[in-house]
Write a protein that holds these residues in place. Structure first.
Motif, PDB file in Angstrom:
ATOM      1  N   GLU A   1       0.364  22.983 -31.120  1.00 41.54           N
ATOM      2  CA  GLU A   1       1.304  21.873 -31.144  1.00 41.54           C
ATOM      3  C   GLU A   1       0.607  20.557 -30.784  1.00 41.54           C
ATOM      4  O   GLU A   1      -0.434  20.550 -30.112  1.00 41.54           O
ATOM      5  CB  GLU A   1       2.455  22.122 -30.165  1.00 41.54           C
ATOM      6  N   THR A   2       1.194  19.453 -31.214  1.00 42.14           N
ATOM      7  CA  THR A   2       0.747  18.121 -30.830  1.00 42.14           C
ATOM      8  C   THR A   2       1.922  17.377 -30.203  1.00 42.14           C
ATOM      9  O   THR A   2       3.038  17.417 -30.734  1.00 42.14           O
ATOM     10  CB  THR A   2       0.231  17.335 -32.052  1.00 42.14           C
ATOM     11  N   HIS A   3       1.667  16.728 -29.074  1.00 42.90           N
ATOM     12  CA  HIS A   3       2.720  16.034 -28.338  1.00 42.90           C
ATOM     13  C   HIS A   3       2.320  14.593 -28.065  1.00 42.90           C
ATOM     14  O   HIS A   3       1.138  14.250 -28.086  1.00 42.90           O
ATOM     15  CB  HIS A   3       2.997  16.732 -26.999  1.00 42.90           C
ATOM     16  N   ARG A   4       3.318  13.778 -27.793  1.00 47.77           N
ATOM     17  CA  ARG A   4       3.105  12.373 -27.420  1.00 47.77           C
ATOM     18  C   ARG A   4       3.601  12.158 -25.996  1.00 47.77           C
ATOM     19  O   ARG A   4       4.793  12.323 -25.728  1.00 47.77           O
ATOM     20  CB  ARG A   4       3.846  11.422 -28.362  1.00 47.77           C
ATOM     21  N   GLN A   5       2.689  11.821 -25.101  1.00 44.94           N
ATOM     22  CA  GLN A   5       3.086  11.497 -23.731  1.00 44.94           C
ATOM     23  C   GLN A   5       3.205   9.985 -23.596  1.00 44.94           C
ATOM     24  O   GLN A   5       2.208   9.258 -23.702  1.00 44.94           O
ATOM     25  CB  GLN A   5       2.063  12.029 -22.721  1.00 44.94           C
TER      26      GLN A   5
ATOM     27  N   ARG B   1       3.693  22.851 -21.446  1.00 49.11           N
ATOM     28  CA  ARG B   1       2.781  21.745 -21.724  1.00 49.11           C
ATOM     29  C   ARG B   1       3.478  20.640 -22.523  1.00 49.11           C
ATOM     30  O   ARG B   1       2.824  19.851 -23.201  1.00 49.11           O
ATOM     31  CB  ARG B   1       1.535  22.243 -22.465  1.00 49.11           C
ATOM     32  N   THR B   2       4.788  20.592 -22.432  1.00 48.36           N
ATOM     33  CA  THR B   2       5.527  19.539 -23.125  1.00 48.36           C
ATOM     34  C   THR B   2       5.458  18.247 -22.332  1.00 48.36           C
ATOM     35  O   THR B   2       5.221  18.258 -21.119  1.00 48.36           O
ATOM     36  CB  THR B   2       6.993  19.945 -23.332  1.00 48.36           C
ATOM     37  N   PRO B   3       5.663  17.107 -22.986  1.00 46.57           N
ATOM     38  CA  PRO B   3       5.549  15.817 -22.298  1.00 46.57           C
ATOM     39  C   PRO B   3       6.575  15.660 -21.171  1.00 46.57           C
ATOM     40  O   PRO B   3       7.636  16.291 -21.161  1.00 46.57           O
ATOM     41  CB  PRO B   3       5.807  14.799 -23.413  1.00 46.57           C
TER      42      PRO B   3
ATOM     43  N   THR C   1      -2.232  21.165 -27.785  1.00 42.67           N
ATOM     44  CA  THR C   1      -2.085  22.279 -26.850  1.00 42.67           C
ATOM     45  C   THR C   1      -2.606  23.557 -27.494  1.00 42.67           C
ATOM     46  O   THR C   1      -2.780  23.622 -28.720  1.00 42.67           O
ATOM     47  CB  THR C   1      -0.607  22.458 -26.440  1.00 42.67           C
TER      48      THR C   1
END
Length: 534
Positions: free
Chosen positions: A266-270, A8-10, A262
């Motif tokens: 975790e928190t990601h930036r797309q 689920r990574t950008p 996710t």
């Protein structure tokens, strides 16, 4: 489904980020995926198609409510009400790949020409900055994409350019009963376009008659947006489930990233060159409000102050009862005949409305068997006496856009990520309530002419929503009056489009999904041109 870890990574170097994998987001992604790097983020899970029979069983058991079928509820789906009418939001929404089309009824009508010019033609409401003619080729394309069964027997429908992709479903037995009364009253009946297969289409089977269309079709004959999600993935798109977007970041007049969480915490930036917000009429304004910044202290894309305003739905009008003869109801899980005869009589006093001849009035034999305590011959006698004599009609009525009907953020309650939940303040205009009364008068007259004992009426005091969330980021020619322009690109942000019923300036009285799909295809074309010129 794979049991391994899910990435689920950008996605690096994405051209387009689509937020929401319902019908609008799925169609945009599918249209662009072959030539663009597309990533789709959705707040809910990817449901296993193999579970649909189990969900169907859950749907017919009285111990389960409708939201339980698609795992709706809990902190994730919390919401608040503050209006004059309680709005039961979770009764009819799904968070997950496919969105609301996983449980919708599947009725797909085009708005009428006057719906796009309500203020000019009817003296109330708003004029859209586009005409029916602008959307007409996209309506045809949407019918092909979804797979629509229909006929050209409706003299009140707007003009069309080609037949429906599939033939219409045959009228039901109870339609023939209604037809006798309607002929006597000089009320016209006609077929209803359905986004379900009357014959095999696009690799999916014809309808096999489970009758549980709403809230689950185990056969896949009724369209749902997983069709286009899977097609987009085949073309190269990346679809990330259980990735609720927390906010949109921006720099100047451009969105720069969608920040999402996710399941692993975790928190990601797309990042992407362009963004499409396709979260529906409630979550779309909520996301923009959650994305407030120093430049947009009242919410992203909200220089007009209209994000969340003008929340609309269709009001339900209905009546039903019993006949002293079999009606064969609940053999078909959707309706096959309707009446648009009164639709274009709308003016300042009365709203457009349509009438529906139900095929699913009263309890099914399964429901009756599961809710009783008798068995054997006693159960058989009860089923013989109580099943199959019910009959009913429904209808949808337009609600006008009002500034005191809106979606905002609740200051006191948060979701599972600590964000304020949506607060719905739903208000209904007197014109709509008068029209509900008018519609139920016609319905009662039809039923009484048929010889039915009318046992219930959903009039102005008992009406409720059709769960068609519209109007909260409306389209406007003037940036001071709305959130998006005629191409559904936000007035304030150069690289952000909204594909949703939230852009509707008015709602008409037709089910909105075909218009959502047509607008989504139009958004994809405009976005593709923008990317080509960038």
């Amino acid at each position: 489904m794979s049991g391994g870890p899910i990435d689920r990574t950008p996605v690096s170097d994405a051209d387009v980020c689509v937020v929401g994998a319902g019908p609008a987001g799925a169609l945009v992604a599918d249209r662009l995926a072959a030539d663009r790097d597309v990533v789709v983020l959705d707040a809910g899970p990817r449901f296993d198609p193999a579970d649909r029979l189990a969900r169907q069983e859950r749907a017919i058991r009285p111990s389960y409510g409708r939201p339980d079928v698609w795992d709706v509820g809990g902190e994730r789906d919390a919401h608040a009400n503050s209006g004059e009418r309680v709005y039961p939001l979770n009764h009819a929404r799904v968070k997950g790949i496919g969105g609301s089309t996983l449980h919708w009824q599947g009725m797909v009508m085009r708005l009428h020409e006057a719906d796009f010019n309500s203020e000019t033609e009817r003296g109330v409401g708003e004029d859209w900055p586009i005409e029916y003619a602008d959307l007409r080729p996209y309506y045809a394309a949407a019918e092909r994409e979804l797979g629509v069964a229909g006929a050209s027997d409706n003299p009140y429908a707007p003009p069309r350019e080609e037949p429906h992709p599939m033939p219409a479903f045959e009228p039901s037995y109870s339609d023939s009963l209604f037809a006798e009364a309607c002929e006597e009253l000089e009320i016209d009946m006609h077929s209803v376009p359905n986004a379900r297969n009357s014959e095999a289409y696009d690799g999916r089977s014809a309808c096999v008659g489970y009758g549980t269309c709403q809230p689950v079709c185990p056969a896949g004959a009724k369209y749902d947006a997983t069709v286009h999600v899977e097609r987009a993935e085949t073309a190269g798109a990346t679809v990330i489930d259980r990735a609720p977007v927390q906010r949109l970041e921006h720099a100047g007049d451009r969105v720069t990233a969608a920040v999402y969480a996710t399941p692993d915490g975790e928190t990601h930036r797309q990042t992407a060159d362009a963004f499409v917000v396709a979260c529906g009429g409630v979550e779309t304004p909520r996301l923009l409000l959650l994305s407030a910044s120093d430049a947009y202290p009242d919410g992203l894309a909200n220089s007009s102050g209209t994000v969340g305003k003008f929340f609309m739905d269709h009001l339900f009008a209905g009546a039903g009862g019993t006949l002293d003869e079999p009606t064969r109801q609940n053999h078909v899980g959707f309706y096959t005949s309707a009446c648009d005869q009164f639709y274009d009589e709308a003016d300042e006093s009365l709203a457009p409305f349509k009438l529906e001849f139900f095929n699913y009035a009263g309890p099914s034999p399964v429901e009756q068997a599961l809710t009783g305590e008798d068995w054997g011959d006693a159960l058989l006698d009860r089923l013989r006496d109580g099943y199959g004599t019910h009959i009913a009609m429904g209808g949808l009525v337009e609600q006008l856009p009002r500034s005191d009907s809106y979606v905002t953020l609740d200051p006191d309650r948060t979701d599972d990520h600590g964000n304020p939940v949506p607060e719905i303040h739903w208000s209904v205009d007197d014109r709509a309530l008068r029209t509900v009364e008018r519609a139920t008068e016609i319905q009662r007259e039809i039923l009484e002419t048929l010889g039915a004992d009318v046992e219930w009426v959903a009039g102005p005091d008992a009406t409720g929503p059709a769960y068609h969330h519209m109007g909260t980021t409306r389209m406007s020619a003037d940036p001071d009056d709305g959130v998006v322009d005629a191409d559904c690109r936000t007035h304030d942000l150069d690289n952000c489009w909204i594909a949703s019923s939230s852009v509707f300036p008015t709602g008409g009285a037709m089910n909105p999904t075909l218009t959502i799909a047509a607008l989504a295809l139009r958004v994809a074309d405009d976005l593709d041109d923008w990317l080509a010129a960038a």
